[in-house]
Design a protein around this motif. Structure first.
Motif, PDB file in Angstrom:
ATOM      1  N   ALA A 132      34.137  77.435  31.367  1.00  0.00           N
ATOM      2  CA  ALA A 132      32.769  77.856  31.028  1.00  0.00           C
ATOM      3  C   ALA A 132      31.756  76.765  31.352  1.00  0.00           C
ATOM      4  CB  ALA A 132      32.686  78.215  29.552  1.00  0.00           C
ATOM      5  N   SER A 133      30.671  77.180  31.998  1.00  0.00           N
ATOM      6  CA  SER A 133      29.582  76.256  32.310  1.00  0.00           C
ATOM      7  C   SER A 133      28.370  77.073  32.715  1.00  0.00           C
ATOM      8  CB  SER A 133      29.968  75.317  33.454  1.00  0.00           C
ATOM      9  OG  SER A 133      28.931  74.398  33.732  1.00  0.00           O
ATOM     10  N   PRO A 134      27.162  76.566  32.472  1.00  0.00           N
ATOM     11  CA  PRO A 134      25.966  77.297  32.912  1.00  0.00           C
ATOM     12  C   PRO A 134      25.958  77.462  34.432  1.00  0.00           C
ATOM     13  CG  PRO A 134      25.384  75.516  31.417  1.00  0.00           C
ATOM     14  CD  PRO A 134      26.821  75.320  31.779  1.00  0.00           C
ATOM     15  N   HIS A 169      18.045  74.793  29.902  1.00  0.00           N
ATOM     16  CA  HIS A 169      18.895  75.933  30.251  1.00  0.00           C
ATOM     17  C   HIS A 169      20.008  75.620  31.245  1.00  0.00           C
ATOM     18  CE1 HIS A 169      15.102  78.324  29.057  1.00  0.00           C
ATOM     19  NE2 HIS A 169      15.948  78.305  28.043  1.00  0.00           N
ATOM     20  N   ILE A 170      19.944  74.493  31.934  1.00  0.00           N
ATOM     21  CA  ILE A 170      20.972  74.152  32.917  1.00  0.00           C
ATOM     22  C   ILE A 170      21.592  72.791  32.622  1.00  0.00           C
ATOM     23  CG2 ILE A 170      21.474  73.720  35.354  1.00  0.00           C
ATOM     24  CD1 ILE A 170      19.270  75.682  36.091  1.00  0.00           C
ATOM     25  N   ILE A 171      20.765  71.754  32.515  1.00  0.00           N
ATOM     26  CA  ILE A 171      21.268  70.389  32.391  1.00  0.00           C
ATOM     27  C   ILE A 171      22.009  70.182  31.064  1.00  0.00           C
ATOM     28  CG2 ILE A 171      20.664  67.944  32.344  1.00  0.00           C
ATOM     29  CD1 ILE A 171      20.170  69.113  35.065  1.00  0.00           C
ATOM     30  N   GLN A 172      21.296  70.343  29.953  1.00  0.00           N
ATOM     31  CA  GLN A 172      21.885  70.028  28.654  1.00  0.00           C
ATOM     32  C   GLN A 172      23.055  70.942  28.280  1.00  0.00           C
ATOM     33  OE1 GLN A 172      21.530  67.320  26.840  1.00  0.00           O
ATOM     34  NE2 GLN A 172      20.209  66.624  28.511  1.00  0.00           N
ATOM     35  N   PRO A 173      23.012  72.259  28.556  1.00  0.00           N
ATOM     36  CA  PRO A 173      24.180  73.086  28.229  1.00  0.00           C
ATOM     37  C   PRO A 173      25.457  72.637  28.945  1.00  0.00           C
ATOM     38  CG  PRO A 173      22.256  74.469  28.539  1.00  0.00           C
ATOM     39  CD  PRO A 173      21.852  73.087  28.963  1.00  0.00           C
ATOM     40  N   ALA A 174      25.331  72.183  30.190  1.00  0.00           N
ATOM     41  CA  ALA A 174      26.510  71.719  30.924  1.00  0.00           C
ATOM     42  C   ALA A 174      27.106  70.483  30.271  1.00  0.00           C
ATOM     43  CB  ALA A 174      26.140  71.427  32.368  1.00  0.00           C
ATOM     44  N   ILE A 175      26.242  69.556  29.881  1.00  0.00           N
ATOM     45  CA  ILE A 175      26.714  68.322  29.249  1.00  0.00           C
ATOM     46  C   ILE A 175      27.278  68.601  27.865  1.00  0.00           C
ATOM     47  CG2 ILE A 175      26.012  66.058  28.392  1.00  0.00           C
ATOM     48  CD1 ILE A 175      23.822  66.076  30.575  1.00  0.00           C
ATOM     49  N   ARG A 176      26.515  69.333  27.056  1.00  0.00           N
ATOM     50  CA  ARG A 176      26.927  69.576  25.675  1.00  0.00           C
ATOM     51  C   ARG A 176      28.213  70.394  25.596  1.00  0.00           C
ATOM     52  NH1 ARG A 176      21.349  70.755  24.733  1.00  0.00           N
ATOM     53  NH2 ARG A 176      21.907  72.958  24.605  1.00  0.00           N
ATOM     54  N   GLY A 177      28.336  71.406  26.471  1.00  0.00           N
ATOM     55  CA  GLY A 177      29.536  72.234  26.445  1.00  0.00           C
ATOM     56  C   GLY A 177      30.791  71.436  26.739  1.00  0.00           C
ATOM     57  N   THR A 178      30.696  70.512  27.707  1.00  0.00           N
ATOM     58  CA  THR A 178      31.851  69.684  28.061  1.00  0.00           C
ATOM     59  C   THR A 178      32.178  68.692  26.952  1.00  0.00           C
ATOM     60  OG1 THR A 178      31.341  69.888  30.418  1.00  0.00           O
ATOM     61  CG2 THR A 178      32.775  68.074  29.758  1.00  0.00           C
ATOM     62  N   ILE A 191      28.902  77.250  22.720  1.00  0.00           N
ATOM     63  CA  ILE A 191      29.873  76.232  23.107  1.00  0.00           C
ATOM     64  C   ILE A 191      29.288  74.824  23.098  1.00  0.00           C
ATOM     65  CG2 ILE A 191      31.130  77.893  24.524  1.00  0.00           C
ATOM     66  CD1 ILE A 191      30.023  76.471  27.003  1.00  0.00           C
ATOM     67  N   GLY A 192      27.962  74.707  23.037  1.00  0.00           N
ATOM     68  CA  GLY A 192      27.344  73.391  23.035  1.00  0.00           C
ATOM     69  C   GLY A 192      27.151  72.806  21.650  1.00  0.00           C
ATOM     70  N   LYS A 193      27.455  73.565  20.635  1.00  0.00           N
ATOM     71  CA  LYS A 193      27.250  73.117  19.257  1.00  0.00           C
ATOM     72  C   LYS A 193      28.340  72.124  18.858  1.00  0.00           C
ATOM     73  CE  LYS A 193      26.785  74.996  14.573  1.00  0.00           C
ATOM     74  NZ  LYS A 193      26.844  76.233  13.751  1.00  0.00           N
ATOM     75  N   ASP A 194      27.963  71.054  18.178  1.00  0.00           N
ATOM     76  CA  ASP A 194      28.943  70.086  17.700  1.00  0.00           C
ATOM     77  C   ASP A 194      29.978  70.784  16.812  1.00  0.00           C
ATOM     78  OD1 ASP A 194      27.705  68.028  19.010  1.00  0.00           O
ATOM     79  OD2 ASP A 194      26.606  67.294  17.262  1.00  0.00           O
ATOM     80  N   GLY A 195      31.233  70.529  17.092  1.00  0.00           N
ATOM     81  CA  GLY A 195      32.299  71.134  16.307  1.00  0.00           C
ATOM     82  C   GLY A 195      32.586  72.572  16.642  1.00  0.00           C
ATOM     83  N   ALA A 196      31.976  73.088  17.701  1.00  0.00           N
ATOM     84  CA  ALA A 196      32.134  74.510  18.043  1.00  0.00           C
ATOM     85  C   ALA A 196      33.587  74.898  18.261  1.00  0.00           C
ATOM     86  CB  ALA A 196      31.307  74.841  19.282  1.00  0.00           C
ATOM     87  N   PHE A 197      34.394  73.968  18.780  1.00  0.00           N
ATOM     88  CA  PHE A 197      35.777  74.290  19.124  1.00  0.00           C
ATOM     89  C   PHE A 197      36.793  73.727  18.136  1.00  0.00           C
ATOM     90  CE2 PHE A 197      33.515  74.550  23.194  1.00  0.00           C
ATOM     91  CZ  PHE A 197      33.960  75.776  23.668  1.00  0.00           C
ATOM     92  N   ASP A 198      36.325  73.200  16.999  1.00  0.00           N
ATOM     93  CA  ASP A 198      37.253  72.552  16.066  1.00  0.00           C
ATOM     94  C   ASP A 198      38.372  73.484  15.621  1.00  0.00           C
ATOM     95  OD1 ASP A 198      35.790  70.267  16.278  1.00  0.00           O
ATOM     96  OD2 ASP A 198      35.055  70.243  14.216  1.00  0.00           O
ATOM     97  N   GLU A 199      38.054  74.722  15.316  1.00  0.00           N
ATOM     98  CA  GLU A 199      39.094  75.680  14.918  1.00  0.00           C
ATOM     99  C   GLU A 199      39.845  76.217  16.127  1.00  0.00           C
ATOM    100  OE1 GLU A 199      37.792  78.773  12.342  1.00  0.00           O
ATOM    101  OE2 GLU A 199      36.721  77.427  10.971  1.00  0.00           O
ATOM    102  N   ALA A 200      39.144  76.380  17.219  1.00  0.00           N
ATOM    103  CA  ALA A 200      39.753  76.971  18.414  1.00  0.00           C
ATOM    104  C   ALA A 200      40.882  76.116  18.977  1.00  0.00           C
ATOM    105  CB  ALA A 200      38.684  77.194  19.484  1.00  0.00           C
TER     106      ALA A 200
END
Length: 332
Positions: free
Chosen positions: A84-86, A97-106, A64-73
């Motif tokens: 969803a969040s760490p 494992h905690i800081i960046q996944p929360a930011i990137r996912g959002t 979920i943190g990947k750029d464009g991960a939700f483009d099709e969704a």
């Protein structure tokens, strides 16, 4: 409402599954974002899902943190509910494992939402700690804190930081991009109540559900935690009620039970004795433990006023959780 499509993330979690069922029961169609086919099977098989399978579809998003991960969704969806969040977890690298996944996912889901003009509102599961002041004082979900900076003393401090940072980056996103959709942040305190997808005693007593059960299970925590709790049903209700066009967007809503007297964690013992005397006799609930209750002057009454509800009591929370635990133990 009928036929409107929600993209939901985190649907296999404690809060997320209850939000899923709340959305389906209110007549929405839901496209659940999951990480694997196994998660799809889990959601389809759950008892509460059965009446609504025709309203439920799935999309696999492995990262979920990947750029464009939700483009099709996000294609053709009306709303996004991003749960969803760490979670707080032991790790040697809290940043990774905690800081960046929360930011990137959002940010990933918000950036994808920009590309889909049908989206009218994004509801994000945040936390009371996103608004927690650095110095003790009364506060609401509207409080804004500056970015925290590491190093962090422990995993919990890092988790708090991740929520503040994800919230602040959301604010920055709105200010910069000025999206056509509005954003609502839901900020619950410790969430307590039955997690239907937890089917073993260990999994029932995980996450925030483990906390009120510390005294019930004969354990001790003299250091204590803020005695701020809310029912998972209330958290789910607010997530979906916030989609209503009559609710102003770009707002925050706290969720926290506030009774006539402050909640005491150890009150769970008397509640269990009252409602589950046979299980107490059998030793299912050993009792005798203690969790020190710390104050946190958080006021979420604005949410009750906005949605015309009264948050469920600590007793209702414990009955929901302990009842589920007793059922799982009996069937083990």
């Amino acid at each position: 409402m009928a036929g409107e499509l929600i993209l939901l993330t985190g649907g296999t979690g404690h809060v997320g599954y209850r939000v899923l069922i709340e959305a389906l029961s209110k007549g929405y169609n839901v496209r659940a974002s999951v990480r694997s086919e196994a998660k799809i099977a889990e959601l389809k098989a759950a008892k509460s899902s059965q009446p609504y399978l025709a309203q439920l579809s799935f999309v696999i998003v492995p990262d979920i943190g990947k750029d464009g991960a939700f483009d099709e969704a996000v294609t053709d969806v009306d709303f996004i509910v991003h749960v969803a969040s760490p979670i707080q977890q032991p790790t040697d690298d809290v940043e990774a494992h905690i800081i960046q996944p929360a930011i990137r996912g959002t940010l990933s889901i918000l950036r994808s939402a920009l590309k889909q003009p049908s989206i009218r509102r994004v509801v994000i599961t945040s936390s009371v700690v996103a608004a927690l002041p650095s110095e003790p004082r009364a506060f609401t979900a509207d409080n804004v804190e500056p970015d925290p900076h590491g190093p962090y003393d422990n995993d919990f401090v890092a988790y708090i930081a991740s929520k503040k940072l994800a919230y602040n980056r959301t604010r920055d996103f709105i200010a910069k991009e000025k999206p056509n959709f509005t954003v609502v942040n839901i900020m619950p305190t410790f969430v307590v109540g039955k997690n239907e997808l937890a089917t073993t005693p260990k999994s029932v007593l995980s996450g925030s559900n483990s906390l009120p059960m510390i005294p019930v299970m004969g354990q001790h925590n003299p250091d204590g935690l803020p005695a701020k709790v809310c029912h998972v049903d209330d958290v789910a209700f607010v997530h979906i009620a916030a989609l209503d066009s009559g609710v102003e967007g770009n707002r925050n809503f706290g969720v926290d039970y506030r009774g006539d007297k402050p909640v005491e964690w150890d009150d769970a013992i008397d509640i269990v004795k009252k409602h589950f005397p046979e299980e107490v006799k059998k030793g299912v609930f050993p009792l005798g433990g203690s969790l020190k209750s710390l104050p946190m002057p958080f006021d979420a009454t604005k949410t009750e006023e906005t949605f015309g509800i009264k948050f469920k009591s600590y007793e209702e929370q414990i009955v929901s959780l302990a009842g589920h635990y007793a059922e799982v133990v009996a069937n083990a």
